[in-house]
Motif scaffolding. Structure first.
Motif, short mmCIF file in Angstrom:
data_model
loop_
_atom_site.label_atom_id
_atom_site.label_comp_id
_atom_site.label_asym_id
_atom_site.label_seq_id
_atom_site.Cartn_x
_atom_site.Cartn_y
_atom_site.Cartn_z
N PRO A 1 -31.75 -12.33 4.92
CA PRO A 1 -31.10 -11.02 5.06
C PRO A 1 -31.17 -10.20 3.78
O PRO A 1 -31.34 -8.99 3.83
CB PRO A 1 -29.65 -11.39 5.40
N SER B 1 -24.78 -22.19 10.46
CA SER B 1 -24.73 -20.82 9.94
C SER B 1 -25.54 -19.86 10.79
O SER B 1 -25.16 -18.72 10.99
CB SER B 1 -25.28 -20.77 8.53
N LEU B 2 -26.69 -20.33 11.27
CA LEU B 2 -27.60 -19.39 11.92
C LEU B 2 -27.24 -19.11 13.36
O LEU B 2 -27.82 -18.22 13.97
CB LEU B 2 -29.03 -19.91 11.79
N ILE C 1 -28.69 -7.08 12.80
CA ILE C 1 -29.74 -7.86 12.15
C ILE C 1 -29.22 -8.58 10.92
O ILE C 1 -29.64 -9.69 10.60
CB ILE C 1 -30.92 -6.93 11.79
N LEU C 2 -28.27 -7.94 10.21
CA LEU C 2 -27.86 -8.50 8.93
C LEU C 2 -26.48 -9.15 8.99
O LEU C 2 -25.97 -9.64 7.98
CB LEU C 2 -27.88 -7.41 7.87
N HIS D 1 -38.98 -11.80 8.64
CA HIS D 1 -38.13 -10.72 8.14
C HIS D 1 -38.42 -10.42 6.67
O HIS D 1 -38.33 -9.29 6.24
CB HIS D 1 -36.65 -11.08 8.29
N ASP E 1 -26.33 -15.71 13.43
CA ASP E 1 -27.47 -14.80 13.51
C ASP E 1 -27.81 -14.53 14.97
O ASP E 1 -27.96 -13.38 15.39
CB ASP E 1 -28.67 -15.44 12.79
N VAL F 1 -25.47 -11.91 9.96
CA VAL F 1 -25.41 -13.32 9.58
C VAL F 1 -25.05 -13.47 8.10
O VAL F 1 -24.29 -14.36 7.71
CB VAL F 1 -26.74 -14.03 9.88
N ASP G 1 -38.70 -17.29 11.57
CA ASP G 1 -37.86 -16.10 11.70
C ASP G 1 -37.61 -15.48 10.32
O ASP G 1 -37.79 -14.28 10.10
CB ASP G 1 -36.55 -16.53 12.36
N GLY H 1 -29.84 -18.38 5.84
CA GLY H 1 -29.00 -17.24 6.17
C GLY H 1 -28.63 -16.38 4.98
O GLY H 1 -28.18 -15.26 5.15
N LEU I 1 -31.83 -15.63 20.18
CA LEU I 1 -31.89 -14.48 19.28
C LEU I 1 -32.95 -13.49 19.73
O LEU I 1 -32.68 -12.30 19.94
CB LEU I 1 -32.20 -15.01 17.88
N HIS J 1 -27.41 -10.95 17.09
CA HIS J 1 -28.50 -10.31 17.82
C HIS J 1 -28.16 -10.20 19.29
O HIS J 1 -28.50 -9.24 19.96
CB HIS J 1 -29.80 -11.09 17.65
#
Lengths: 414, 300
Positions: B96, A41-42, A208-209, B40, A45, A211, B36, B92, A104, A49
């Protein structure tokens, strides 16, 4: 694209935004599902980026904010980022999560440097590039939407055309390789899907969002279906709902679109994790409560039946003493039995009614059948490896098998 | 070099020290992305503290943001515990959402007043010299004091649980058998990361925190096999990033935080290719030697 825009019962600007968000949601939902199912999933991300410097370089080179150019730049940077990630992972001791983090942060740092360098320059055109950080759906125009539609249609077409090999590679790469499928290429294609989804969403959701937009629909949809052929369209639908709702809300409230979409998506995921039938947290908790209650009521009924055999019907206190159940649990069980009319109160004593006695006998018979299965089940030589329902051996094995079990039991007792 | 330049470099260096003390453990424990996420997730805490208490004083902000860091870690753990969501997908989903909350809070209520959307990303390290505290005769930048304290706290943390961190990072199974809970140490580590992230966030922005947590540690990981050297190298690389990044940013008139991150990236790239043992070139050379040995076996 005009026809799709005209379908909305909204004014033109909102319709364009809604169409863009719809395309983004469908594409990110479907394409992100592959990454989520692969446990990557990441990576999305990092790719999101990584796309930022691509946008900046494209702008610096052409000096204009033509959507196609910026998208091409983002895609190139995303691909470079993807290869960098795979390269770092494959060729050194660096672990995948660190590789994701390195790509990233370094790519994003580069993006920030370029953004500030562009902002310090005197190109009057540059305003609005920072939208790529948090996203802004409000500024979408038809040209953007057309491009998004083109990309979304192309990638979804690829998914449909390659569904079977993709599915095989996704769930069993070793088998896929053994059958001669180009596993490396297919896995690369799945990463490529992520790049496409990121590129489609970058403008609207922001780097940034992004993901969240890739992960949310897949996780939400997965709570409801288990088949890939259903999961992909459902994830697309969830993504579309989240995207459109978020984009419209944000353009009304004049805030960046990305955060609103993310929060809408998080709500959807939260609700589906809580409430999904058969799987959700609340559903499982309810099931557990019902099962516990049933076990308690059955137990109290049996206790009562046993206690009534040896003499006068017991009082509640005597029953508590005999069964060793906590007082409160016993009271609850008795209350349920009362409500069902299986037990009546005669001068403080608990007496089984006729239907209550029938229920107790039925329960005893079922338990006997279950213990007969445990003891003699192997002698039945059933053609398949069925495990009967402990509560209903006769129902799950058929009455013929149950009768034979009873016979074995009688034979053993004799 | 003026005193202001020095202030900026020292601030960044202290942030790099604080991050560099923890980063190697995150990288070794494969928790880099939790770092990370936590970096955030502190944003809504900063915003909430500002909205509720109308202050940006370090202590309340650290507490408020720490709460959200805890929410983030617990939220991710809770999602994993349902077994309905894969571990990486849980990350994830959660961070966010928290970051989005913070961004919206800034945008709606605090924009342009005291908090700024850009500064949460780029940081406002260039302003570090302007906010000062006066201790008797000396005037010290707030950021130096705060980040220095955090760096000291991290140093103390790493020093006092060195053995435990080492055992649980390299061999969780062994560590469990000698009653050092890897999970507990993981939590503690993430707690320290959260505190570091909050203070550093204030001075240098989210992206540089993430960069300094991960990239120098990854670079050092390619260069050495000893834990002490790893941590020391990581801190040293962080200081190089701070100094060279600031110089580069002045020369190119670009974001200071971004340039520092870029320097970290360049150093990582260098290590990736040229590291004496684990670099790409060294590996290729070893492979060539091995191939030659196989092709021409020793006589006899």
């Amino acid at each position: 694209m005009g026809s799709l825009i005209d379908l909305w019962p909204l004014n033109y600007t909102d319709s364009v935004v809604a169409t863009g968000a719809l395309l983004l949601g469908v594409a990110a939902g479907v394409l992100g599902t592959f990454a989520v199912l692969r446990g990557r999933s990441l990576v999305g991300d990092a790719l999101a980026h990584a796309a930022l410097p691509g946008v900046c370089v494209a702008f610096l080179v052409t000096g204009a904010k033509d959507p196609a150019t910026l998208v091409a730049g983002a895609a190139c940077a995303g691909i470079v980022g993807a290869f960098a990630m795979v390269g770092i992972e494959r060729s050194t001791r660096i672990k995948p999560d660190t590789a994701i983090g390195v790509v990233l942060s370094v790519f994003f740092s580069l993006g920030i440097v370029l953004l500030t360098a562009i902002a310090a320059g005197d190109n009057a055109n540059q305003a609005g590039l920072e939208r790529y950080l948090f996203g802004q759906a409000a500024g979408l125009v038809e040209a953007d939407v057309n491009l998004m539609a083109f990309l979304a249609a192309g990638s979804l077409g690829l998914v449909v055309a390659g569904f079977r090999p993709l599915k095989t590679t996704l769930f069993d790469p070793a088998y896929a390789g053994a059958t001669g499928l180009p596993v490396r290429a297919l896995e690369l294609a799945m990463t490529g899907f992520l790049v496409v989804a990121v590129v489609i969403g970058l403008r609207t959701v922001g780097a940034i969002l992004m993901v969240a937009m890739l992960v949310t629909p897949a996780v939400a949809a997965r709570q409801f279906v288990a088949r890939l052929a259903l999961l992909l369209p459902l994830a697309g639908a969830v993504g579309a709902f989240v995207g459109v709702t978020g984009a419209l809300l944000s353009s009304r409230a004049e805030v960046p679109t990305g955060p609103v979409i993310v929060l809408v998506g998080f709500t959807v995921v939260g609700l589906s994790i809580l409430l999904a039938p058969g799987r959700g947290v609340a559903w499982r908790a309810g099931l557990l409560r019902r099962e516990r209650r049933r076990a308690l009521v059955d137990g109290v009924l049996l206790d009562l039946e046993i206690a009534s055999h040896g003499g006068p019907p017991p009082t509640q206190a005597e029953l508590a003493l005999g069964s060793g159940r906590p007082e409160r649990a016993l009271r609850r069980g008795v209350r349920v039995l009362h409500a069902r009319g299986w037990v009546k109160d005669e001068g403080g004593r608990l007496v089984l009614t006729a239907p209550g006695a029938d229920a107790a006998h039925d329960l005893v018979a079922r338990r006997d059948e279950w213990s007969a299965w445990l003891e003699h089940g192997w002698r039945l030589r059933l053609p398949d490896a069925r495990e009967p329902d402990p509560r209903d051996v006769r129902g799950s094995l058929g009455s013929e098998a149950a009768d034979r079990l009873a016979a074995f039991r009688a034979e053993a007792a004799a | 070099m003026t005193a202001d330049d020095l202030t900026v470099i020292v601030t960044a260096g202290l942030v790099a020290t604080a991050c560099g003390l923890l980063g190697p453990f995150l990288v070794l424990r494969r928790q880099a992305l939790m770092g990370d996420a936590v970096s955030h997730a502190v944003l809504p805490g900063i915003v909430a503290t500002y909205l509720l208490l109308d202050t940006r004083a370090p202590l309340p902000v650290i507490l408020g943001a720490g709460c959200f860091a805890v929410v983030c870690v617990l939220g991710i753990d809770a999602l994993r515990a349902t077994k309905l969501v894969a571990a990486d997908a849980a990350i994830g989903l959660v961070f966010p959402a928290l970051f989005a909350l913070g961004v919206l809070g800034i945008q709606r209520y605090a924009a342009g007043v005291h908090l700024d959307l850009d500064s949460t990303i780029y940081g406002e390290i260039a302003f570090a010299p302007f906010r000062t505290w006066i201790f008797g005769p000396v005037e010290v930048a707030q950021s130096i004091v705060v980040n220095g304290l955090v760096a000291l706290a991290n140093l103390a943390f790493v020093y006092f649980v060195w053995k435990e961190l080492k055992a649980s990072s390299f061999d969780p199974e062994f560590s469990r058998t000698v009653r050092i809970s890897p999970a507990l140490l993981g939590r503690l580590l993430l707690g320290m990361v959260a505190v570091t992230a909050v203070t550093a966030f204030e001075s240098v922005g989210a992206i540089l925190v993430v960069t300094l947590l991960i990239v120098p540690a990854a670079t050092a990981h390619l260069l050495t096999d000893r834990l002490v050297t790893l941590v020391g190298l990581t801190v040293a690389i962080g200081w190089i990033c701070a100094g060279a990044g600031y110089g580069g940013a002045l020369a190119a008139d670009a974001s200071i935080a971004g340039t520092m991150g870029l320097v970290a990236g360049v150093l990582f790239g260098g290590a990736l290719f040229a590291a004496p043992k684990h670099g790409v070139l060294a590996r290729a050379r070893r492979r060539r030697v091995a191939q030659r040995t196989v092709a021409a076996p020793a006589p006899g």
